[in-house]
Motif scaffolding. Sequence first.
Motif, PDB file in Angstrom:
ATOM      1  N   THR A  20       9.485   8.896  -7.243  1.00 26.93           N
ATOM      2  CA  THR A  20       8.481   9.263  -6.228  1.00 26.93           C
ATOM      3  C   THR A  20       7.138   9.582  -6.870  1.00 26.93           C
ATOM      4  O   THR A  20       6.084   9.121  -6.406  1.00 26.93           O
ATOM      5  CB  THR A  20       8.966  10.473  -5.421  1.00 26.93           C
ATOM      6  N   SER A  22       6.044   8.570  -9.752  1.00 27.06           N
ATOM      7  CA  SER A  22       5.483   7.326 -10.300  1.00 27.06           C
ATOM      8  C   SER A  22       4.853   6.486  -9.196  1.00 27.06           C
ATOM      9  O   SER A  22       3.792   5.883  -9.390  1.00 27.06           O
ATOM     10  CB  SER A  22       6.565   6.524 -11.019  1.00 27.06           C
ATOM     11  N   SER A  23       5.522   6.430  -8.032  1.00 26.20           N
ATOM     12  CA  SER A  23       4.977   5.650  -6.915  1.00 26.20           C
ATOM     13  C   SER A  23       3.634   6.213  -6.462  1.00 26.20           C
ATOM     14  O   SER A  23       2.671   5.469  -6.264  1.00 26.20           O
ATOM     15  CB  SER A  23       5.959   5.666  -5.743  1.00 26.20           C
ATOM     16  N   GLY A  27       0.185   4.142  -7.228  1.00 18.66           N
ATOM     17  CA  GLY A  27      -0.574   3.735  -6.045  1.00 18.66           C
ATOM     18  C   GLY A  27      -1.961   4.345  -6.018  1.00 18.66           C
ATOM     19  O   GLY A  27      -2.946   3.667  -5.697  1.00 18.66           O
ATOM     20  N   ILE A 279       2.945   2.954  -0.255  1.00 19.61           N
ATOM     21  CA  ILE A 279       3.278   4.094  -1.110  1.00 19.61           C
ATOM     22  C   ILE A 279       3.904   5.208  -0.264  1.00 19.61           C
ATOM     23  O   ILE A 279       4.927   5.792  -0.629  1.00 19.61           O
ATOM     24  CB  ILE A 279       2.018   4.617  -1.819  1.00 19.61           C
ATOM     25  N   THR A 282       7.492   4.659   0.635  1.00 19.63           N
ATOM     26  CA  THR A 282       8.399   5.018  -0.465  1.00 19.63           C
ATOM     27  C   THR A 282       8.575   6.527  -0.552  1.00 19.63           C
ATOM     28  O   THR A 282       9.696   7.027  -0.739  1.00 19.63           O
ATOM     29  CB  THR A 282       7.846   4.479  -1.800  1.00 19.63           C
TER      30      THR A 282
END
Length: 408
Positions: A20, A22-23, A27, A279, A282
């Motif tokens: 999460t 990293s996303s 983004g 993003i 996710t």
Amino acid sequence: MIIRLAWRSIWRGRRRTLITVSSIGLGLTFAIFFISLGEGVYDQMIDQVVRMQAGHITLEHPDYRDAPAVDLWINVSERLRVYIESFKKVEKTKLIVFGQGIAKSGAGNMATAIMGVEPSVEIQSSPLARNIVTGSYIEKGDNPFVVVGIEMAERLNLRVGKKMVISTNDVNGDLVEELCRVKGIFKTGSEEMDAYVIQMPIDFARRLFHMPNNSATQVGIVLKNANAKKKLLNKLREKINGQKIVVLPWQEVLPEVASYIKMDRGSNYVFQGILIFLILFTIFNTILMSVIERKREFAMLLALGTDPGKLRLQIFTESFFIGIIGCGVGLLFGGITAYLGHVYGIDMSALMGESVSISGFAVTTKMYTKLSARILFSSTAIVLGATMLLSLITMRHVTRLSIVDILR
């Protein structure tokens, strides 16, 4: 206690938390970089175009926009130029005589835009003056000399030193012709500019059009910082109030460029919106899964008499921690990439050539980002705020748990 529980809970599912974070970070990095790149390209485009034309701010006759003609000239005193250049944000003022005509040579003739300019000013600020590929740029007093674009030179078979005739109408509407010589040939990368524009010393243009001394069809003001335009516009309008002169921003003088930037900026924001939406999808998925996987834990706490509000607050705090960490990562790497793009630029000449033509003007393909606190913190605030809103949706699942069924 809730803060400690939330911090421990997000690291119990380390892999999920790292995915999460990293996303969010990746983004936000892309969003900051592309928004900075877009704003940098727009600023670069505006700067190059207005320096070729009549500056960030233009003074001209009130009727000139309706029907541009050399008989709609204004008289510019040296006192007014000194007043304008006294502002710290003003880099230079420039006088331009702009007209239409026909360029003739032994190989044929073609329509042309005639620009009478001040060579000493243009050579310092105009990209056109720095793109002479053959010969040299005009100087003050070069009255029989002009510079032409490479496309016009090829079509009319012109070389440095060759003669050509310019035919046009003067301020009285009479047909006039003038013999001149080519001193230099420029190449901007825009076919419209390279095939259409002729530049000559402003004194030569005044003589050609039979205009009085100190006259010009436009007075351009080039700014050091385009953000100072609005404040200066108001001051100049107050200064020349009552005179037959209007003060216009570049958006009104070059509406096609302004429209292109507005449309392209809108599409850029749509692209960034789609990226942020993906993003957030996710983020929502991982937050929701973290709640669903812990239903038994929440049911046990509720069965023991835990206040549902505290459980909701714990989930909200967990989302806040994940959002803060992810946005911090994105802010760091997005800021670094945007800064590197601002310092070193991004050379796209291998894919797009040395320049591209936009609304008839050439723009270099070496692009620079524009890094600002507004871009950094507005992007971060949007992502963090959206993450917090998504956590409110997942919090509702806590109060809808069937304690008996889950514990059974």
